[in-house]
Design an enzyme around this catalytic site. Structure first.
Site, PDB file in Angstrom:
ATOM      1  N   LYS A 184     -12.638 -48.729 -42.780  1.00 51.84           N
ATOM      2  CA  LYS A 184     -12.704 -47.375 -43.336  1.00 51.84           C
ATOM      3  C   LYS A 184     -14.051 -46.704 -43.041  1.00 51.84           C
ATOM      4  CE  LYS A 184      -8.538 -47.984 -44.647  1.00 51.84           C
ATOM      5  NZ  LYS A 184      -7.950 -48.556 -45.835  1.00 51.84           N
TER       6      LYS A 184
HETATM    7  C1  LIG Z   1      -6.644 -49.102 -46.432  1.00 56.24           C
HETATM    8  C2  LIG Z   1      -5.605 -48.368 -47.197  1.00 56.24           C
HETATM    9  C3  LIG Z   1      -5.291 -48.664 -48.533  1.00 56.24           C
HETATM   10  C4  LIG Z   1      -5.757 -49.911 -49.242  1.00 56.24           C
HETATM   11  O1  LIG Z   1      -7.078 -50.137 -49.246  1.00 56.24           O
HETATM   12  P1  LIG Z   1      -7.652 -51.624 -49.468  1.00 56.24           P
HETATM   13  O2  LIG Z   1      -9.075 -51.341 -49.820  1.00 56.24           O
HETATM   14  O3  LIG Z   1      -7.483 -52.364 -48.193  1.00 56.24           O
HETATM   15  O4  LIG Z   1      -6.912 -52.228 -50.603  1.00 56.24           O
HETATM   16  C5  LIG Z   1      -4.416 -47.835 -49.211  1.00 56.24           C
HETATM   17  N1  LIG Z   1      -3.846 -46.792 -48.609  1.00 56.24           N
HETATM   18  C6  LIG Z   1      -4.087 -46.488 -47.321  1.00 56.24           C
HETATM   19  C7  LIG Z   1      -3.426 -45.306 -46.717  1.00 56.24           C
HETATM   20  C8  LIG Z   1      -4.964 -47.280 -46.570  1.00 56.24           C
HETATM   21  O5  LIG Z   1      -5.164 -46.993 -45.266  1.00 56.24           O
END
Ligand SMILES: *Cc1c(COP(=O)(O)O)cnc(C)c1O
Length: 386
Positions: A184
């Site tokens: 991210k």
């Molecule tokens: C990465 C992601 C999540 C979950 O995040 P985590 O921190 O990995 O639990 C939820 N929704 C979307 C659209 C994502 O890309």
């Protein structure tokens, strides 16, 4: 052809992050503590929110948002089929029903008119995803929510650093969830947060993320702590570690620079790939919106480029270039097909995109030369017709 494999993504970790983690390790306090508190203050500030409640994943923050708003059995939550499994998993985990509505094939964001048409007496919330970081039409969604008395829980896993009409994503709805997974825009290793302006929701989230124990339980081992605590709800073990927050404190400081570099690489791709036949490029933000380019998702048109998406991805790999699929439409996964009851054909735009999309390498540590390697490989695969 490049010698070294270019991955899809790589976090940007500097000496400040490393020193802060070492500081945590040497301090004798590695779990939830003062660094998490500091991270929450910085995040609330960047997100423009009154409260930021840090957790150990974005998924946890989605779960806690739904629980905190008392969404459960008998309730419906309208969301998008072009998302990560976590969005839909957490709606199911609280016993509610995910209602999928189709997306715009260009932005891959949910279509407000279809959201409005999907509202029933059982609808409690809308959970939009700002796909790749490009903001959804929050004004139109907000009007639908207001008209029907619904909450909006933004899955902003891609959208730390996004501006919507000049304002940061973070407190424009009832609840906003961020993810700090390494792919991210900023990372804490694993991690996430719920941001809100709602005092009651923030209080509940703090209880739910830590065993249902009333506030500041982590201080019970501290010199100022009280040894007694009360369990007031069924809670979870979702707290963020100081070790994770040590990364986050410095990642937040880097955010403007990281977003600026992501935007440069996206601009290079958009310019260099504009003329490639059979390749549809993602749109940038317009006006006062700001796209942080968490992902650069292109669509291949098999009829023009002469191969399907999976073959295209495999061929890119032979050029030492990584790519990924964000995301196969939710209802095409076997579990959700069995659980939700959407057939192929029910969400045609999402399915059209799901069969054609792939994400190209994009991370702030990439050089322009790395990005040009991607461009040259794609032009070569496209048959030198560009
Ligand atoms: C990465 C992601 C999540 C979950 O995040 P985590 O921190 O990995 O639990 C939820 N929704 C979307 C659209 C994502 O890309």
């Amino acid at each position: 052809m490049r010698n070294e494999f270019l991955p899809l993504s790589k976090p940007t970790i500097g000496p400040e992050e490393i020193a802060e983690v070492v500081d945590s390790l040497e301090s004798g306090w590695i779990t939830t503590g003062p660094k998490v508190q500091r991270f929450e203050e910085l995040l609330a500030d960047v997100a423009g929110a009154k409260h930021a409640v840090a957790m150990n994943s974005g998924t946890a923050a989605l779960h806690v948002s739904l629980l905190g708003l008392d969404i459960g059995p008998g309730d419906e939550v309208i969301t998008t089929p072009i998302t990560f499994a976590a969005t839909v998993n957490m709606i199911l985990a609280v016993g509610a029903r995910p209602v999928l509505v189709d997306v715009d094939r260009t932005s891959l964001n949910i279509i407000p008119e279809l959201v409005a048409a999907a509202v029933t007496p059982a609808t409690r919330a809308i959970m939009p995803v700002h796909f790749a970081g490009l903001p959804c039409d929050l004004e139109a969604l907000g009007e639908i929510a207001k008209q029907h008395g619904l909450d909006i829980i933004e899955d902003a896993a891609h959208a730390i650093g996004t501006l919507y009409r000049g304002k940061p994503i973070g407190a424009l709805s009832k609840a906003t969830e961020f993810s700090f997974h390494p792919i991210k825009n900023i990372t804490t290793g694993e991690g996430g947060a719920l941001c809100t302006d709602d005092d009651a929701l923030a209080d509940r989230a703090r209880v739910l993320r830590f065993h249902g124990i009333d506030r500041d339980a982590w201080k019970r081992y501290d010199v100022k702590g009280v040894p007694h605590y009360d369990v007031t709800a069924l809670g979870y073990k979702y707290n963020m570690l100081d070790l994770q927050a040590a990364l986050g404190i410095h990642q937040i400081a880097r955010l403007p620079g990281l977003v600026a570099r992501r935007r440069e690489i996206a601009a290079l791709y958009r310019e260099q790939l504009a003329e490639v036949p059979g390749l549809a490029l993602p749109p940038d933000s317009t006006g006062e919106d700001l796209h942080p380019w968490h992902l650069f998702v292109v669509k291949v048109v098999p009829e023009v480029i002469g191969m399907d998406r999976d073959t295209f991805m495999a061929t890119l790999k032979t050029y030492n270039i990584g790519s990924a699929l964000h995301f196969q439409a939710i209802h095409l996964h076997s579990y959700f097909a069995a659980t939700l009851g959407y057939e192929r054909g029910s969400l045609p735009e999402a399915e059209w995109a799901s069969d054609r999309i792939l994400s190209l390498p994009l991370f702030p540590g990439m050089s322009d030369e790395d990005a040009m390697d991607v461009v040259e490989a794609i032009k070569s695969i496209a048959g030198g017709r560009a």
